[in-house]
Design a protein around this motif. Sequence first.
Motif, PDB file in Angstrom:
ATOM      1  N   ARG B 291     -19.942  53.577  61.785  1.00  0.00           N
ATOM      2  CA  ARG B 291     -21.267  53.518  61.196  1.00  0.00           C
ATOM      3  C   ARG B 291     -21.750  54.910  60.861  1.00  0.00           C
ATOM      4  NH1 ARG B 291     -24.619  50.500  65.319  1.00  0.00           N
ATOM      5  NH2 ARG B 291     -23.022  51.372  66.656  1.00  0.00           N
ATOM      6  N   ALA B 292     -22.487  55.001  59.806  1.00  0.00           N
ATOM      7  CA  ALA B 292     -22.922  56.315  59.316  1.00  0.00           C
ATOM      8  C   ALA B 292     -23.788  56.997  60.356  1.00  0.00           C
ATOM      9  CB  ALA B 292     -23.702  56.143  58.019  1.00  0.00           C
ATOM     10  N   GLY B 293     -23.547  58.253  60.522  1.00  0.00           N
ATOM     11  CA  GLY B 293     -24.414  59.060  61.365  1.00  0.00           C
ATOM     12  C   GLY B 293     -24.210  58.853  62.853  1.00  0.00           C
ATOM     13  N   LEU B 294     -23.276  58.006  63.225  1.00  0.00           N
ATOM     14  CA  LEU B 294     -23.105  57.724  64.642  1.00  0.00           C
ATOM     15  C   LEU B 294     -22.488  58.923  65.361  1.00  0.00           C
ATOM     16  CD1 LEU B 294     -23.466  55.407  66.664  1.00  0.00           C
ATOM     17  CD2 LEU B 294     -21.058  54.890  66.329  1.00  0.00           C
ATOM     18  N   GLU B 295     -21.392  59.399  64.798  1.00  0.00           N
ATOM     19  CA  GLU B 295     -20.738  60.543  65.441  1.00  0.00           C
ATOM     20  C   GLU B 295     -20.898  61.770  64.546  1.00  0.00           C
ATOM     21  OE1 GLU B 295     -18.359  57.981  64.618  1.00  0.00           O
ATOM     22  OE2 GLU B 295     -18.466  56.828  66.468  1.00  0.00           O
ATOM     23  N   GLY B 296     -22.019  61.891  63.955  1.00  0.00           N
ATOM     24  CA  GLY B 296     -22.195  63.042  63.079  1.00  0.00           C
ATOM     25  C   GLY B 296     -21.417  62.836  61.805  1.00  0.00           C
ATOM     26  N   GLY B 297     -20.650  63.836  61.400  1.00  0.00           N
ATOM     27  CA  GLY B 297     -20.025  63.827  60.085  1.00  0.00           C
ATOM     28  C   GLY B 297     -18.879  62.866  59.912  1.00  0.00           C
ATOM     29  N   GLY B 298     -17.869  62.994  60.703  1.00  0.00           N
ATOM     30  CA  GLY B 298     -16.627  62.284  60.400  1.00  0.00           C
ATOM     31  C   GLY B 298     -16.534  60.960  61.105  1.00  0.00           C
ATOM     32  N   GLY B 299     -17.259  59.977  60.672  1.00  0.00           N
ATOM     33  CA  GLY B 299     -17.235  58.721  61.386  1.00  0.00           C
ATOM     34  C   GLY B 299     -16.089  57.813  61.007  1.00  0.00           C
ATOM     35  N   THR B 300     -14.850  58.186  61.329  1.00  0.00           N
ATOM     36  CA  THR B 300     -13.753  57.247  61.136  1.00  0.00           C
ATOM     37  C   THR B 300     -13.283  56.814  62.498  1.00  0.00           C
ATOM     38  OG1 THR B 300     -12.447  59.207  60.846  1.00  0.00           O
ATOM     39  CG2 THR B 300     -12.805  57.860  58.917  1.00  0.00           C
ATOM     40  N   ARG B 301     -12.948  55.546  62.607  1.00  0.00           N
ATOM     41  CA  ARG B 301     -12.524  55.039  63.906  1.00  0.00           C
ATOM     42  C   ARG B 301     -11.062  54.666  63.831  1.00  0.00           C
ATOM     43  NH1 ARG B 301     -15.419  50.285  64.774  1.00  0.00           N
ATOM     44  NH2 ARG B 301     -14.407  50.257  66.805  1.00  0.00           N
ATOM     45  N   PHE B 302     -10.304  55.201  64.752  1.00  0.00           N
ATOM     46  CA  PHE B 302      -8.887  54.883  64.847  1.00  0.00           C
ATOM     47  C   PHE B 302      -8.730  53.949  66.030  1.00  0.00           C
ATOM     48  CE2 PHE B 302      -6.776  57.934  62.022  1.00  0.00           C
ATOM     49  CZ  PHE B 302      -7.872  58.705  61.669  1.00  0.00           C
ATOM     50  N   THR B 303      -8.360  52.727  65.772  1.00  0.00           N
ATOM     51  CA  THR B 303      -8.173  51.777  66.852  1.00  0.00           C
ATOM     52  C   THR B 303      -6.679  51.567  67.049  1.00  0.00           C
ATOM     53  OG1 THR B 303     -10.071  50.702  65.895  1.00  0.00           O
ATOM     54  CG2 THR B 303      -9.008  49.583  67.720  1.00  0.00           C
ATOM     55  N   LEU B 304      -6.241  51.781  68.280  1.00  0.00           N
ATOM     56  CA  LEU B 304      -4.811  51.611  68.548  1.00  0.00           C
ATOM     57  C   LEU B 304      -4.564  50.229  69.093  1.00  0.00           C
ATOM     58  CD1 LEU B 304      -4.035  55.035  70.170  1.00  0.00           C
ATOM     59  CD2 LEU B 304      -3.330  54.222  67.938  1.00  0.00           C
ATOM     60  N   GLY B 305      -3.486  49.658  68.707  1.00  0.00           N
ATOM     61  CA  GLY B 305      -3.128  48.354  69.217  1.00  0.00           C
ATOM     62  C   GLY B 305      -1.633  48.258  69.384  1.00  0.00           C
ATOM     63  N   CYS B 306      -1.188  47.115  69.786  1.00  0.00           N
ATOM     64  CA  CYS B 306       0.234  46.968  70.007  1.00  0.00           C
ATOM     65  C   CYS B 306       0.644  45.541  69.685  1.00  0.00           C
ATOM     66  CB  CYS B 306       0.544  47.284  71.458  1.00  0.00           C
ATOM     67  SG  CYS B 306       2.111  48.078  71.629  1.00  0.00           S
ATOM     68  N   VAL B 307       1.765  45.381  69.030  1.00  0.00           N
ATOM     69  CA  VAL B 307       2.319  44.047  68.822  1.00  0.00           C
ATOM     70  C   VAL B 307       3.712  44.057  69.422  1.00  0.00           C
ATOM     71  CG1 VAL B 307       1.010  43.521  66.741  1.00  0.00           C
ATOM     72  CG2 VAL B 307       3.181  44.696  66.554  1.00  0.00           C
ATOM     73  N   PRO B 308       4.231  42.901  69.806  1.00  0.00           N
ATOM     74  CA  PRO B 308       5.586  42.882  70.356  1.00  0.00           C
ATOM     75  C   PRO B 308       6.582  43.360  69.310  1.00  0.00           C
ATOM     76  CG  PRO B 308       4.490  40.769  70.666  1.00  0.00           C
ATOM     77  CD  PRO B 308       3.613  41.587  69.811  1.00  0.00           C
ATOM     78  N   GLY B 309       7.344  44.385  69.648  1.00  0.00           N
ATOM     79  CA  GLY B 309       8.290  44.972  68.695  1.00  0.00           C
ATOM     80  C   GLY B 309       9.657  44.370  68.856  1.00  0.00           C
ATOM     81  N   PRO B 310      10.672  44.899  68.274  1.00  0.00           N
ATOM     82  CA  PRO B 310      10.623  45.966  67.279  1.00  0.00           C
ATOM     83  C   PRO B 310      10.213  45.419  65.913  1.00  0.00           C
ATOM     84  CG  PRO B 310      12.868  45.239  67.580  1.00  0.00           C
ATOM     85  CD  PRO B 310      12.040  44.446  68.540  1.00  0.00           C
ATOM     86  N   VAL B 311       9.598  46.244  65.135  1.00  0.00           N
ATOM     87  CA  VAL B 311       9.173  45.820  63.802  1.00  0.00           C
ATOM     88  C   VAL B 311      10.252  46.223  62.808  1.00  0.00           C
ATOM     89  CG1 VAL B 311       7.408  46.022  62.054  1.00  0.00           C
ATOM     90  CG2 VAL B 311       6.780  46.104  64.448  1.00  0.00           C
ATOM     91  N   GLU B 312      10.877  45.275  62.198  1.00  0.00           N
ATOM     92  CA  GLU B 312      11.930  45.578  61.218  1.00  0.00           C
ATOM     93  C   GLU B 312      11.317  45.852  59.844  1.00  0.00           C
ATOM     94  OE1 GLU B 312      15.231  45.816  61.297  1.00  0.00           O
ATOM     95  OE2 GLU B 312      15.303  45.627  63.480  1.00  0.00           O
TER      96      GLU B 312
END
Lengths: 616, 819
Positions: B291-312
């Motif tokens: 959301r704009a202005g939440l973390e100041g300038g660079g408000g991009t959120r990187f969400t890490l997740g995981c799926v059962p691998g291996p991914v071909e």
Amino acid sequence: MIQSASLLESWTQENNQLASGCKDGQNEPNREHNLFRQRRWSSDFHKLLRKIQGIPPHLDRAQLELSVVYNTCVCFTAQSQFDEAELLLTQTAQRLLQIAGDDPGTSDPSVLWRTALKSVTGTALHRRVLSLLCLQWGVWLAKSRLTAVQDFQEEMSLLEAQSGAVWNDCRAETKEKISNIPILVLDPRRLVDLLKICTAIVQGAERLTEGWSVLSALQAASASPAPRALIAYTHLLSGSCLAHMNRPQMALQCYRKALETDPRCVCALYQSALIYSRLENSQAEIQALRILHSMLLLPSTTEPAMAAGRLLSPSLFLCSQSLSSLLSVPSALSVLHSLALKCVIHSRVSEGVECYLDLLAALQSEDQHGVHAVVSTLPKLPRLYLEAGAALLMARRPADCMALCDEVIGSTLDLLPEKVLLEDPVARRVAGSGEVTEEAENGLVRLLWTAAAYLLQGHCYSQLKDWKQAVTHYTRCINLLVKVHYKDTGFSLQIPCADKDPEQGVDLCVLQRLKGLSLAGRGISFAQIDRLREALRDLQLSRQAHPEGVSARRWYGEVLWRLDRKQEAAACWEQTWSNPIPSLSEALPVYAQELQSGPLLDSAELHQKLQELGPT
Amino acid sequence: MMEGRCAAESWAEFGLLGKSGTPLVKCGTGTDVFICTGGEEVYVFTAQEKTLRAVLQMPAAVRDVVVSHDEQLLFVACWSGVYCVNVQLLVPSFSHDAGSGPTELKISTECLVAVADRASSLLVVGSVLLTLCRTDASWSLTLYQIQRTSQSDPCDLLASFSLPLVSPKVQSDAESRCVLVCVYPGNLMPASSPPHPLRSHYPLQPLLFRRLFGAEAALSKSPVVLCGLPDGRLSFLPLRIPGSRLRILHSLEQSVVFVGASAVMETDAGCAGCLIALGKQGRAVLIRAGRAGLEGGGGTRFTLGCVPGPVECACMDQSRVYYSTGSDLLMVDLWDGSSGTAGRQGDKEDEASRSNPAAFLTPISLNVSGVVALHQPTYSSAGEVQLLSLSVRGRLQSIRLPVRTQEDSLSKRPSSQVGRSVGDILSAIGDICERASVLKTIIRSKNQILKQLNQVMNISFLLSNRSESDLKPVRCRGSVRWSRLLQRDSLNLTCVLENLSPFILERGWTLSVTVLPLSCPLEAGGEASSVNYSFPFSGLGPEESVEVSLPVATAGDASFPVTVTCSLLFSLWRFLGQEEATAPLDLQSACFSLPLNTLTVDWLDALRLSDPPAPARSSSSPADLLQGFISSRQLRCRGGGQASRPEEYSARVRVSSELLRDALGLAPGSPRVSLLEWLLSEGCGGVKMERKGIKTDGSSSVICGSAPDNATVKLTAEEVNVEEKTKPLVTVEVQVKSSSVAAVCGLHHAVMRRIQTLLQKAGSSRVVPTADLRLALQQAEEQRGQVWEASSVGVSSGQTPPLLLRVYQQLRDGPLLIL
């Protein structure tokens, strides 16, 4: 000896086949395929050479061996494999000495070559050794080892002197018994000619500051038979040398000569533009930049077409650092930008506006020509937009200016930080001087862009005499600017100046300027709608933020006058006579300077007012 | 859950997949699909008629395929470079005959448009062709201008950008596949784009675009190229900004397999609000604008997740990712169930449901196995999703997914789970506490491991930083000894590994010794095969040594000289042990080898000395004679019994005594005896023979012994005066005599090798007399003629072996004088 002769013959034949194949294949236009072919040639020659060098050196085979070494080294050099070529040459010199039975006891190439040359003087091998020495010269030149070349100046002159006679012999001999003489892929005489002028050019570039001696050497070189592009380089270097010697007019003559010799020599044009800039001949400079830009847009000007159809291109030998810095020309877009900026600064606003619009269109276009320079001298894109906006404003096209500013604001507004905290620049310099500010687009810079865009919009509205809107936009600008805080409370705001701290100094200076300009703009706007108290406050603040602001001071006087504080007003005006509104400079972005776009106070009128006051 | 099953329909078979290239399914022009099966062919398949239309035979294995925006040109990346094919060539000129079969085109180097060694990925953005190649030290992204006029001309190089490799670790080339995609701000696709969406081109929500790539990129509306690299880095390059360069956006820390974009909310109107990258082992990152202005300038959120691998391989549509693990095809709904409502509900709810990574990446199995390449999903009018896939057996399949109804998504959250008791939460806290303490102990052991790995690094640095000639601080010494076991004599090599470095070689290290005979008897196939011995050891402190013993050869075995290569192997598997190495380490990076020195066991080392003959008798003892006779007889019988009498072979080497004196520092008295002693004692290949002392009786300089092939050999050294031009020269002549050719050859070679080292020691700046050399050369030429003759004449008559033998004898008998 029959066996030996047969071996010799078969190897000679192999060499000749390869060499003639090589000569035939040179005229193929396709350059990608050329690359593969050159690789194949050099590996073929190298294979043959390893066969020949598999047995101890012997006088009977020396002729063949030296020829194959020559061919192999030419191929290596053509592919810029200078180290391999040099290794091969040193080995060959050592083998030569083994034949002669000498042992110099060193691997220093210059000593080796001297002894080798001495040992073959007067024999048939002499010219072969000379041609190999020639290649060694080329390798030294390519690796910019000029002292080694210098050391061999004597031998080189010998080479030149003998080249005519000896190689003519060679030609005659070749005609006699064509099959037994190993063919060379490149005539050594042509190599000597090429190397001679290349050496003159590189040496000239390295010793530009030395004055007349270099100049005479370059003049001599310019008379020698060589490709046009190289002759043009000698003229160019003479010009640069003269420029160093503080003779700009003569330098300009040389640059002109270079251009006459080779119209593709755009660096001469660029250097002329630099000289005009030094001479402060702005009209000529603008003209030069304009021609330079149109030449850069022509296809194939940037690519020197010297290499076509030849095994060794001169550019292989012209790789010295100082030379390439002399020959480098900024990209077409950079040239266009400086052209635009010059036009705007030297009051050719309408031309400047056209250039800026061209530049922005080029940057937006799908055509990628020239955008991908490795090092770009172009300022950041938002700054270009703002400069263009300022130019449009000066050209009285406020609507277009506002559109550009809208784009800047749209792309930066939601990236702005809540507030910017600046540390004491002195402390910063001590603490983090090593860390380069990698993220160029940091919060402060973005904030300044947005603020400048609002400021320009304010100027636009005041030009349109929409004072209310102007006040709104100036206020937005001020609100942004006050988000910048200083961490150290003891730190005074007077310091910022362009030359103190190169990294942040300019930014801080721009910050102060923008503050002063926006406050002045708002003050003037208030004055126009007769809110004199606010106007007085803003103009006073503006004078504090940016003491040099002339229009703020005049308007301060005007507002005082209107408030009937005539003595103060007179004192204020008196100060401004001494310094008129400064003309635009290149040190700061155009938009951070006084553009004279707003309502002006007629100085004659002010004088009249003062005179009215005087008697009373 | 999913109602009904998905239907897989096989369309075509292409045979088993090749190993060298990359299996691919890519959409082409119209309904055409380009298929690579990992070999050198590109198949053009029409999805509409379900027939194979054309086959392109490329000069090398295919790595990537891409079609230009105007659908006129097809670019194919091979190992050697990028080739360009006009799509018109693939369309048959007149209406396609049913029986004529596919068009076959052989593509030659004339179609090469860009030389790019090891090009692994391609992308076309407007009129620019991008290639991503791996060079020795960096990844380089190169931009070419596509020629509009004639497609056979090479493309002009526009620019090249490089990104240094993180570590120069050796990755197998097949693995180093990268992902190239292009994103645009808003729905500002290039003007020349085709009506249907391009694969690898995504419009991105303007806000996300600005936040990720900055104001400059947004202002210039520049397309941005995203590269997913095998080292896990996700880097980006804005194309239209002057002076831009490759920068890192994120690092997945595992090979990036897929990069895509998805629409999060309905308000996005065709632009994707979320970037997704999938790693090989199943790690996923979702990049969204906060959301704009939440973390100041660079408000991009990187969400890490995981799926059962291996991914071909993977592909995605608006909100779902389809990926194959090789054994199953899985579908992940990124915004499961609430995708329609997430936009309208408050951001708070939205945040909560997204912040738990486990919550959103639960895959649904589609029960299709063996998929190695996927094509972008297409939709039928009824809402059916259709995927094109290539299986590991080379089968092109069309997979139809059933229509997903609204009820499916609504029934996902049972209301009973909504009210969660406090007890659950408390127990969850307890779990976390327990996990924390476990993690602490793990950290401690990891620290220990790091310390030990530091030692390993030090040692590797010490050993890998020296050339072959330097003495390495960790090295092997060797000594050989004949021993008799079960009636068989065998030559044993004792290798002593010395650690002279200040570091400890701890667990995980293995001494590997490779024994490679130079040659093998013809019966064994003529191909020398090496034998590898490894000796794991643990804990070798500074100044300590380890001794290992291994058989080199048995008696009767004449395959000398034997090269013994010693190296240290380090295996991360062994180092970490069973319990630690649960993380999937690939075999190549988990193990490396550091070469130590190389030892050589030659005929002289393997010589068994017998008692010297009595000085009175010039020849060997009768028993020896008999033995020699019999063995040579046997040899001869085996060879075909051509000669009737046992022949004695010999070879001679002459060395100037002056040189010997200089080099060996011998007393001027009896150089010949000492020469023999030196030959037998001094191991020049780093190997010492354990002998009880050489018994040469005083003046005599004859040594008898038996070679490993049981042949009797005699080594004599005597002083000979040679007339070299004018001045007389005293030389020592070493003669090798035996009835076995192999023994003579081998010993001669061994003697020469030692004398060579002697010469190197003595320094080589000696003058070579030319006359002599010419004579020698002449001889050599003559013999070359004979060999030539033998090979040309003797082929038919079977005279070649004796002739060659004669030449060899002449070569060896004409003693080479070494000065």
